[in-house]
Design an enzyme around this catalytic site. Structure first.
Site, PDB file in Angstrom:
ATOM      1  CG  ASP A   1      34.948  22.678  72.800  1.00 49.86           C
ATOM      2  OD1 ASP A   1      34.553  21.443  73.016  1.00 49.86           O
ATOM      3  OD2 ASP A   1      35.344  23.709  73.285  1.00 49.86           O
TER       4      ASP A   1
ATOM      5  CG  ASP B   1      34.296  27.455  72.083  1.00 56.68           C
ATOM      6  OD1 ASP B   1      33.182  27.767  71.925  1.00 56.68           O
ATOM      7  OD2 ASP B   1      34.766  26.459  72.453  1.00 56.68           O
TER       8      ASP B   1
ATOM      9  CG  HIS C   1      34.523  29.997  74.585  1.00 52.87           C
ATOM     10  ND1 HIS C   1      35.785  29.584  74.964  1.00 52.87           N
ATOM     11  CD2 HIS C   1      33.621  29.200  75.122  1.00 52.87           C
ATOM     12  CE1 HIS C   1      35.537  28.423  75.191  1.00 52.87           C
ATOM     13  NE2 HIS C   1      34.489  28.122  75.415  1.00 52.87           N
TER      14      HIS C   1
ATOM     15  CG  HIS D   1      37.355  24.919  70.034  1.00 51.80           C
ATOM     16  ND1 HIS D   1      37.662  24.934  71.232  1.00 51.80           N
ATOM     17  CD2 HIS D   1      38.226  24.355  69.289  1.00 51.80           C
ATOM     18  CE1 HIS D   1      38.655  24.376  71.500  1.00 51.80           C
ATOM     19  NE2 HIS D   1      39.050  23.955  70.251  1.00 51.80           N
TER      20      HIS D   1
ATOM     21  CD1 TRP E   1      39.561  28.073  77.780  1.00 51.82           C
ATOM     22  CD2 TRP E   1      39.446  26.219  78.717  1.00 51.82           C
ATOM     23  NE1 TRP E   1      38.466  28.365  78.541  1.00 51.82           N
ATOM     24  CE2 TRP E   1      38.361  27.070  79.298  1.00 51.82           C
ATOM     25  CE3 TRP E   1      39.411  25.030  79.009  1.00 51.82           C
ATOM     26  CZ2 TRP E   1      37.654  26.833  80.234  1.00 51.82           C
ATOM     27  CZ3 TRP E   1      38.516  24.687  80.340  1.00 51.82           C
ATOM     28  CH2 TRP E   1      37.720  25.355  81.054  1.00 51.82           C
TER      29      TRP E   1
ATOM     30  CE  LYS F   1      33.478  28.742  78.856  1.00 52.05           C
ATOM     31  NZ  LYS F   1      33.254  27.278  79.647  1.00 52.05           N
TER      32      LYS F   1
ATOM     33  CG  ASP G   1      26.399  23.983  77.573  1.00 54.10           C
ATOM     34  OD1 ASP G   1      27.386  23.607  78.192  1.00 54.10           O
ATOM     35  OD2 ASP G   1      26.071  23.344  76.239  1.00 54.10           O
TER      36      ASP G   1
ATOM     37  CG  ASP H   1      31.260  23.357  75.469  1.00 53.69           C
ATOM     38  OD1 ASP H   1      31.886  23.560  74.656  1.00 53.69           O
ATOM     39  OD2 ASP H   1      31.142  23.745  76.764  1.00 53.69           O
TER      40      ASP H   1
ATOM     41  CD  GLU I   1      38.623  27.391  73.503  1.00 52.05           C
ATOM     42  OE1 GLU I   1      39.650  26.510  73.650  1.00 52.05           O
ATOM     43  OE2 GLU I   1      37.381  27.058  73.372  1.00 52.05           O
TER      44      GLU I   1
HETATM   45  C1  RNT Z   1      35.993  25.060  77.326  1.00 46.99           C
HETATM   46  C2  RNT Z   1      37.025  25.173  76.095  1.00 46.99           C
HETATM   47  C3  RNT Z   1      37.667  24.346  75.837  1.00 46.99           C
HETATM   48  C4  RNT Z   1      37.031  22.863  76.224  1.00 46.99           C
HETATM   49  C5  RNT Z   1      37.929  21.592  75.532  1.00 46.99           C
HETATM   50  C6  RNT Z   1      37.672  20.328  76.263  1.00 46.99           C
HETATM   51  O1  RNT Z   1      35.066  25.975  77.659  1.00 46.99           O
HETATM   52  O2  RNT Z   1      35.851  25.461  75.289  1.00 46.99           O
HETATM   53  O3  RNT Z   1      38.027  24.336  74.434  1.00 46.99           O
HETATM   54  O4  RNT Z   1      35.906  22.552  75.783  1.00 46.99           O
HETATM   55  O5  RNT Z   1      39.283  21.999  75.454  1.00 46.99           O
HETATM   56 ZN    ZN Z   2      36.753  25.435  73.151  1.00 48.15          ZN
END
Ligand code: RNT
Ligand code: ZN
Length: 421
Positions: free
Chosen positions: A328, A261, A264, A288, A187, A230, A296, A298, A228
């Protein structure tokens, strides 16, 4: 009646209820126990790592909060992970980032080697778990302008290419040592805060960089490449080079793993709807599992509709051997061990509920055009006694039942976390 007897008799009732639907709870629990969930190391220290004592998180991601007791050494982090894992039932892996290396002298990112991760491998061997890996293309002077593999300066780009190549060697070493392939996920934070004049050139450079990174074949027995996407980051609101379309195309044409993810995408987009389509064009996926809130991506994973839908998609379509489940999230405002326990148990609960679903029956009703029964059954399934199966499963795996783990975490906090400097 003793609690343990209550759990047993509740389970017997639940077992009979599910048997009416043709579901054998015993084989469900067996299957559930074998599904690996890759826990991410970075919830334990707010994505700081051990490169330098005051490493600062950058790259359009942020851990907010200053809850006391975060791990600041590899020993502390492993101790916290051990403790969290002791309260989570079922097969687990650990997902490491390159910044979690161990070395007495500073090591540049493009100079990392397997030996810097030997302690993690020994630890994983002791726990009989697999490791996954990630190059860390953030929190570094050369990523300061949110450009790494897309950087127009060839020297900077080459640095990050070398870092990713070195990371593949570490990942391969994990796979060889532990007898289970390591999924290595790339990523990058690359993008622009404001409207770019050229959306194409950075993406061309990214494709070229990635091609250089994966040029050397590594056996899939040991290592798998993943990418990955985003949509945004803090400071990269207008454009990211690694968009969904970019990586969907890249992963399918290069036959590598695509990482989805949950945080994302556009706010109303969900990864549960992407798994089926992706499965038609990409051999393997990495998830993820996370939870987006506004800017955010996460927050700690909940047992919410989307987490459930993700689990349902994997189980309904028989994708367990093609979907690698990873987590994640990073929340620095609550007890970090608790965050792992909550999020990882929730993922496992969602998988349990998915396995308890009579999915063939639902699909048959759909095919017959009986959408009334489909909806009725889906809704009734929600109130079947899956929690009795969960409690019984926790007992069978020797992990705390219900919120019993919380008292343990509070004790750990008193005895260990609050005594950290
Ligand atoms: C960031 C991505 C990535 C990170 C990790 C730490 O937006 O989701 O995967 O969160 O690699
Ligand atoms: Zn991620």
């Amino acid at each position: 009646m003793e609690k343990i007897d209550q759990i047993q008799s509740s389970y017997e009732i639940a077992k009979a209820r599910y048997a009416e639907l043709g579901i054998d709870t015993e084989s469900v629990m067996q299957a559930l126990n074998q599904i690996p969930i890759s826990m991410h190391c970075w919830q334990g220290d707010d994505v700081a790592g051990f490169e330098s004592p005051d490493g600062e998180l950058t790259g359009g991601i942020q851990a907010t909060g200053n809850y006391p007791g975060k791990a600041t050494t590899p020993e502390e982090l492993r101790g916290d992970i051990d403790y969290a894992m002791s309260m989570i039932p079922g097969a687990l892996r650990l997902n490491l980032h390159a910044i979690y290396l161990e070395s007495d002298v500073p090591v540049e990112r493009d100079k990392i080697e397997p030996k810097h991760f030997a302690n993690w491998v020994e630890w994983a061997k002791g726990k009989k778990i697999g490791l996954d890996f990630n190059p860390s293309c953030f929190s570094h002077p050369l990523s300061a302008d949110n450009m790494t593999l897309t950087h127009p300066d060839e020297e900077v780009r080459e640095f990050w290419i070398r870092h990713c190549i070195a990371s593949r060697k570490v990942s391969e070493y994990f796979g060889k040592e532990l007898g289970t392939p390591s999924v290595m996920n790339i990523w990058i934070p690359d993008g622009f805060k404001d409207i770019p004049a050229d959306r194409l050139a950075p993406r061309k450079r990214l494709a070229d960089s990635l091609d250089a990174i994966i040029a050397e074949p590594i056996s899939k027995e040991y290592h798998k490449d993943a990418v990955e996407s985003k949509l945004f980051g803090i400071g990269t609101e207008a454009y990211t080079a690694g968009s969904n379309e970019f990586y969907m195309g890249y992963a399918s044409t290069r036959d590598i793993v695509l990482c989805l993810d949950a945080g994302h995408y556009h706010p109303t987009e969900v990864i549960s709807d992407k798994i089926s389509s992706t499965s038609l064009f990409v051999k393997e996926m990495l998830l993820h599992v996370s939870r987006p809130i506004r800017w955010d991506s996460d927050h700690v994973v909940l047992l919410d509709d989307e987490t459930q839908a993700v689990a349902n998609e994997i189980i309904r379509h028989g994708l367990l051997d093609r979907v690698n489940i990873g987590l994640d999230f990073f929340d620095a405002s609550i007890n970090r061990v608790a965050a792992w326990v909550i999020g990882t148990r929730n993922m496992r609960k969602a998988l349990l509920r998915a396995l308890l679903e009579p999915s063939q029956q639902l699909k048959d009703l759909e095919l017959a055009g009986d959408y009334t029964s489909r909806l009725a059954l889906m809704e009734e399934l929600k109130s079947l006694p899956w929690t009795a199966v969960w409690d019984h499963y926790c007992v069978s795996q020797d992990v705390p039942v219900g919120s019993d783990w919380l008292a343990q975490v509070k004790q750990y906090e008193q005895e260990i976390l609050l005594n950290r400097k």
